[in-house]
Design a protein around this motif. Structure first.
Motif, mmCIF file in Angstrom:
data_model
loop_
_atom_site.group_PDB
_atom_site.id
_atom_site.type_symbol
_atom_site.label_atom_id
_atom_site.label_comp_id
_atom_site.label_asym_id
_atom_site.label_seq_id
_atom_site.Cartn_x
_atom_site.Cartn_y
_atom_site.Cartn_z
ATOM 1 N N ASN A 11 0.901 -1.220 0.076
ATOM 2 C CA ASN A 11 -0.001 -0.264 -0.029
ATOM 3 C C ASN A 11 0.802 1.206 -0.169
ATOM 4 N N HIS A 139 -10.248 -2.700 10.214
ATOM 5 C CA HIS A 139 -9.755 -2.204 8.809
ATOM 6 C C HIS A 139 -8.276 -3.252 8.540
ATOM 7 N N SER A 140 -8.370 -3.581 7.272
ATOM 8 C CA SER A 140 -7.151 -4.309 6.693
ATOM 9 C C SER A 140 -7.177 -5.677 7.485
ATOM 10 N N SER A 171 -11.562 -2.561 3.935
ATOM 11 C CA SER A 171 -10.279 -2.787 3.514
ATOM 12 C C SER A 171 -9.830 -4.318 3.856
ATOM 13 N N VAL A 215 -14.417 -0.588 1.029
ATOM 14 C CA VAL A 215 -13.361 -0.445 0.381
ATOM 15 C C VAL A 215 -13.137 0.962 -0.227
ATOM 16 N N GLU A 219 -7.938 1.942 -3.919
ATOM 17 C CA GLU A 219 -6.858 0.917 -3.371
ATOM 18 C C GLU A 219 -6.532 0.070 -4.489
ATOM 19 N N PHE A 223 -7.120 -5.347 -2.844
ATOM 20 C CA PHE A 223 -8.105 -5.087 -1.695
ATOM 21 C C PHE A 223 -9.443 -4.919 -2.357
ATOM 22 N N ARG A 224 -9.810 -4.400 -3.542
ATOM 23 C CA ARG A 224 -11.030 -4.415 -4.168
ATOM 24 C C ARG A 224 -11.449 -5.570 -4.582
ATOM 25 N N ASN A 227 -12.402 -7.316 -1.070
ATOM 26 C CA ASN A 227 -13.868 -6.922 -0.475
ATOM 27 C C ASN A 227 -14.985 -7.467 -1.157
ATOM 28 N N SER A 245 -17.691 0.718 -2.611
ATOM 29 C CA SER A 245 -16.436 1.432 -2.931
ATOM 30 C C SER A 245 -16.371 2.757 -2.760
ATOM 31 N N HIS A 250 -8.086 5.898 -0.561
ATOM 32 C CA HIS A 250 -7.018 4.744 -0.591
ATOM 33 C C HIS A 250 -7.099 4.023 0.711
ATOM 34 N N HIS A 251 -6.114 3.552 0.832
ATOM 35 C CA HIS A 251 -6.085 2.385 1.957
ATOM 36 C C HIS A 251 -5.937 3.108 3.336
#
Length: 277
Positions: A11, A139-140, A171, A215, A219, A223-224, A227, A245, A250-251
Motif C-alpha cells: 500500500n 481495517h485491513s 479494506s 473499500v 485502493e 483489496f478491491r 472486498n 467502494s 485509498h487504503h
C-alpha cells in the motif's frame, strides 16, 4: 495474472505522503483520548488476557450506550496498537455507542489463528461491561479479524453471537492464501492449513448476519477484489451483505470517516435501530 504478489499487497508505495499518516493518526488519537479522559468517558488499558498487549480502551458516550461497537486495527497483523486509532471511535461515540479498541499480540510472536482467539477474548471482555447489541469493525488485517468473529467456527460463544448485529470489514483481507506468496509470510508464518482455516471467505457466517464490506475506490486491485469476494460468497450463504467502494479513498484514508458521526461509513456501521440490523 499476478506476477508480483509483494507489489499486489503493498500500500505505502502507491499512496502519496504515506509516511505522514502514522504520526498524524497518533496525534489525532492522543488528542481524542485526552478529551475523553478529561470528560471521564475513557477507560484505558483494560486487561482481557495475561499478555502485555492484551489490553483494550473503552470510550463511552454521554448517557446510556445504545450498545457496544468494537474497532480492530490493521497493520498486516505485524504492526501498530490501539494507541494510534482512538480518534476513530469519535463517530460511533457521538451516535451513542460505547467503543472498545483492543491491542493484540503481533506476528511472529503469535500466529494469526492465535490473534483471532485473542480478539474473541477482547470482544467478550468489552461485552461484559456494555449491554446491548454488538457491532464490529476492522481495517485491513482488522477486517479479517472481525469477520472471523462472525464465522460459525469463530471464537465467540453463542450468547455473544446472539448479540452480534452487524460487522463492517474495511479494506479487509478475507482469503489469506495469496499472502503465502509474499515476503511478509516469513513473519506471518502462514501455511496452507492455517490460511484456509483463517479465511472468512472459506468459512460460513453465523445466521442472521449483516455484513458490510467497505473499500476505497483508489485502493490496490487485490483489496478491491478481497472486498467484493466476501460479500459475494456470504450472500450465497444467507448473510445480508453489501459491498461499497468509497470514491476517492485509498487504503490509508478510507478509515478517516469513522471519526465523523454524519459520514456514510458511520451510518452504515452503527446507524439504524438494533432491531433492524
Amino acid at each position: 495474472m499476478i506476477q508480483d504478489w509483494d507489489d499486489a499487497y503493498a500500500n505505502s508505495p502507491r499512496i502519496p505522503g504515506a509516511a505522514d499518516y502514522p504520526p498524524k493518526w497518533a496525534r489525532d488519537a492522543a488528542g481524542f483520548r485526552q478529551a475523553m479522559t478529561g470528560s471521564d468517558r475513557a477507560e484505558l488499558d483494560i486487561p482481557y488476557g495475561a499478555g502485555p498487549r492484551d489490553r483494550l480502551d473503552l470510550f463511552r458516550p454521554v448517557g446510556a450506550a445504545k450498545g457496544l461497537a468494537v474497532f480492530v486495527h490493521g497493520g498486516y497483523w505485524m504492526a501498530f496498537d490501539k494507541s494510534s486509532w482512538s480518534h476513530l471511535a469519535a463517530g460511533a461515540v457521538a451516535r451513542g455507542w460505547a467503543v472498545a479498541m483492543p491491542s493484540y499480540t503481533l506476528c511472529p510472536e503469535a500466529r494469526i489463528s492465535e490473534i483471532t482467539g485473542r480478539i474473541g477474548r477482547a470482544v467478550a471482555a468489552a461485552a461484559d461491561r456494555i449491554a446491548g447489541p454488538i457491532r464490529l469493525a476492522g481495517h485491513s488485517a482488522g477486517g479479517h479479524l472481525v469477520t472471523r468473529m462472525a464465522c460459525t467456527d469463530g471464537p465467540l460463544p453463542e450468547p455473544l453471537r446472539a448479540r452480534l448485529a452487524r460487522v463492517a470489514s474495511i479494506s479487509g483481507l478475507h482469503d489469506l492464501r495469496p499472502l503465502m506468496r509474499t515476503r511478509m509470510n516469513a513473519t506471518l508464518r502462514l501455511d496452507a492449513a492455517e490460511a484456509e482455516a483463517e479465511s472468512a471467505a472459506l468459512r460460513s457466517p453465523i445466521p442472521d448476519l449483516d455484513l458490510l464490506c467497505w473499500v476505497g475506490a483508489d485502493e490496490r486491485p487485490e483489496f478491491r477484489r478481497q472486498n467484493a469476494l466476501l460479500a459475494n460468497i456470504w450472500a450465497g450463504l444467507g448473510a445480508r451483505t453489501a459491498a461499497v467502494s468509497a470514491p476517492a479513498r485509498h487504503h490509508f484514508d478510507v478509515i478517516a470517516d469513522l471519526s465523523d458521526p454524519d459520514s456514510p461509513l458511520v451510518e452504515a456501521w452503527v446507524g439504524g435501530s438494533a432491531a433492524s440490523a
